[in-house]
Design an enzyme around this catalytic site. Structure first.
Site, mmCIF file in Angstrom:
data_model
loop_
_atom_site.group_PDB
_atom_site.id
_atom_site.type_symbol
_atom_site.label_atom_id
_atom_site.label_comp_id
_atom_site.label_asym_id
_atom_site.label_seq_id
_atom_site.Cartn_x
_atom_site.Cartn_y
_atom_site.Cartn_z
ATOM 1 N N GLU A 1 6.770 -2.839 6.167
ATOM 2 C CA GLU A 1 6.557 -3.619 4.941
ATOM 3 C C GLU A 1 7.416 -4.882 4.967
ATOM 4 O OE1 GLU A 1 7.128 -3.036 0.083
ATOM 5 O OE2 GLU A 1 8.122 -1.679 1.496
ATOM 6 N N LYS B 1 -1.147 -4.376 -2.025
ATOM 7 C CA LYS B 1 -0.585 -3.210 -2.708
ATOM 8 C C LYS B 1 -1.021 -3.211 -4.170
ATOM 9 C CE LYS B 1 3.832 -0.893 -3.589
ATOM 10 N NZ LYS B 1 5.306 -0.990 -3.484
ATOM 11 N N CYS C 1 4.790 1.169 0.888
ATOM 12 C CA CYS C 1 5.971 1.741 0.253
ATOM 13 C C CYS C 1 5.611 2.997 -0.522
ATOM 14 C CB CYS C 1 6.647 0.695 -0.636
ATOM 15 S SG CYS C 1 8.265 1.195 -1.281
#
Length: 535
Positions: A297, A359, A409
């Site tokens: 990430e 995301k 994440c």
């Protein structure tokens, strides 16, 4: 070999007296002593979680909680006991969150009390609500234990869904290291495993009758509970023994874990060196030709798609005919309102971005500030502008790979929300790919817990998991939760690994989600009602 019934009876008799004494003493505690005891047993329960996995402590912690509740004479007292237990559980289980603030302690020292005690205090409301409802129910004995398990599991489910949800350290994660038992989540998910775990772990409280003697009904229920987990372990072992350990042909992954400290990651004087480290690790020779390189990430800490020089540098490190898959921020075109996304980008050897994912489940206060118009604070991560959420789980097609469900994440922590809804029209993925940056949490329990959670999603969905961290734990997990490749916490380097195949058909959990868990809740609630009523 023969069993001496008299000897067994005598041993049980000698064991009964001290257990009954402990139960009486805990029920007799009042005021601050009861509160401290509840917090202590909550803290003890965290030893069952990753990375310790001392599951037997739950046989102490949950009965102790019920014995403390025996002494609660009011609903408020019962709620306080449950809240204190939850507070101790979350203070110890989530201590690592405060570590993130030490990266810039001068700016965020004032948030430390909220991280250490504020979040556990809020999460403790869920456990307090469970014990409050339990106190009001007219059940006793085995029925009370089953009702407690139903309420605890329902509270975990609500914690995982309300206010964006935070289903971290669910009780069922105590079994991640026990891979045969973990196979059960393929049927009823992690919430179902939590339900069974709490039900069995709390049953010793029902084995002691109110008069201090053994309860035959409670002992029989405890024996049945142990038998349930024996069946799960045997069934899981059979499932693992018959597992297909095949790999996807012509795919060799390289997972890059640079092990960059969070304080250095966004340091302007270190950005060029950090980027060069990713390139160097990606380009080093391996035992077999690599086809796809995966970075963590925000491995590229600036908008990538507008930077031709950086794209050319990445393209030079792309394996022939392959891809480099990286995390990077993405920005809206200049002619549109200013927006940024925390994204995954796939780059080919021509420097073209051939796939992207944004995301969708953002971290409050980390990637955006809730109620920004009211709260006078900035997010903890660099930059004053909030990230925008993507459209939701989706299946991304990347050249040379089976269909991918990207997860950035903590998107991986949400059961049942790690792949596109079948009604969306996206194909079912054959791979879960989790890019993360656990450098925020240093050498704490947080990265171990995060990796254990990711393993559980693989079993639930029947899909392999590829997980790459800036630092943390990077690795490849097959569709049965078996780790086939791994880079440990604090390690810098790469691991080259084949990609395990997905199961040939979706698991029951992938088909029905939390439906089986809901059915389990209903059945145990009925059993609780039939299991005993208070006199």
């Amino acid at each position: 070999m023969t069993i001496d019934a008299a000897a067994v009876s005598g041993a049980l008799g000698r064991l009964r007296s001290p257990i009954a004494g402990v139960a009486r003493r805990l029920a007799g505690l009042r005021g601050w002593r009861r509160a401290v005891a509840a917090m202590s047993f909550g803290a003890l329960a965290t030893l069952a979680l990753p990375p310790a996995y001392v599951v037997p402590v739950l046989l102490i912690a949950f009965p102790a909680l019920l014995w403390l509740l025996d002494g609660a004479r009011s609903s408020a007292a019962a709620a306080l006991v449950g809240w204190c237990f939850g507070f101790g559980y979350f203070v110890v289980g989530l201590y690592w969150i405060a570590f993130a603030l030490t990266v810039d302690l001068a700016s965020y020292f004032w948030l430390m009390p909220f991280a250490v005690a504020g979040l556990p205090a809020v999460l403790g409301v869920f456990t307090g609500a469970a014990t409050l409802v339990l106190h009001r129910l007219p059940v006793s004995g085995v029925g009370r234990v089953l009702a407690f398990a139903v309420l605890w599991a329902a509270a975990e489910w609500l914690r995982g869904h309300l206010f964006t949800g935070f289903p971290w350290n669910l009780t069922g994660y105590a079994w991640v290291a026990w891979t045969p038992v973990l196979q059960s989540v393929a049927v009823f998910g992690i919430y179902g495993l939590s339900l069974l775990t709490v039900a069995v772990a709390a049953l010793p409280a029902a084995a002691i009758a109110p008069n201090g003697g053994w309860s035959k009904r409670g002992l029989a229920a405890l024996a049945c509970g142990v038998a349930v987990f024996a069946v799960l372990a045997v069934g899981g072992g059979v499932r693992l023994a018959g597992a297909d350990h095949g790999t996807v042909p012509e795919v060799m992954l390289r997972l890059v874990q640079p092990n960059i400290a969070q304080a250095d990651k966004w340091n302007r004087d270190r950005l060029a060196d950090n980027f060069a480290l990713h390139i160097a690790l990606s380009s080093q020779p391996g035992a077999q030709p690599v086809t796809h390189v995966v970075w963590p990430e925000s491995a590229v800490p600036f908008v990538l798609e507008n930077n031709e020089e950086v794209l050319r540098a990445i393209a030079a490190a792309v394996p022939p005919g392959g891809l480099i898959i990286t995390g990077a921020p993405r920005a809206a075109p200049p002619d549109q309102p200013r927006q940024y996304w925390n994204s995954l980008l796939a780059i080919d050897e021509d420097g073209a971005v051939v796939a992207r994912y944004d995301k969708f489940h953002l971290v409050p206060f980390g990637e955006y500030v809730p109620f920004r118009n009211i709260l006078p604070i900035d997010k903890v991560t660099p930059g004053r502008i909030d990230f925008s959420p993507g459209p939701g789980p989706r299946t991304v097609i990347m050249p040379g790979l089976p269909p991918v469900s990207p997860l950035i994440c903590y998107e991986v922590i949400f059961p049942g929300s790690v792949s596109a809804d079948p009604q969306s029209g996206d194909p079912r993925p054959a791979l879960l790919m989790n890019l993360t940056n656990d450098a925020w949490y240093g050498l704490t329990a947080g990265p171990y817990q995060h990796f254990a959670i990711a393993r559980t999603r693989a079993v639930e969905e029947g899909l392999p998991m590829v997980r790459v961290a800036t630092t943390g734990i990077s690795g490849v997990v097959d569709a049965h939760g078996v780790v086939t490749a791994r880079l440990g916490l604090g390690s810098s380097g790469v691991v080259d690994a084949a990609l395990p195949t997905a199961l040939s058909s979706p698991t029951p959990y992938a088909r029905w989600g939390d439906g089986p868990f809901g059915l389990m809740l209903l059945l145990l609630a009925i059993a609780a009602g039939a299991g005993g009523r208070r006199a």
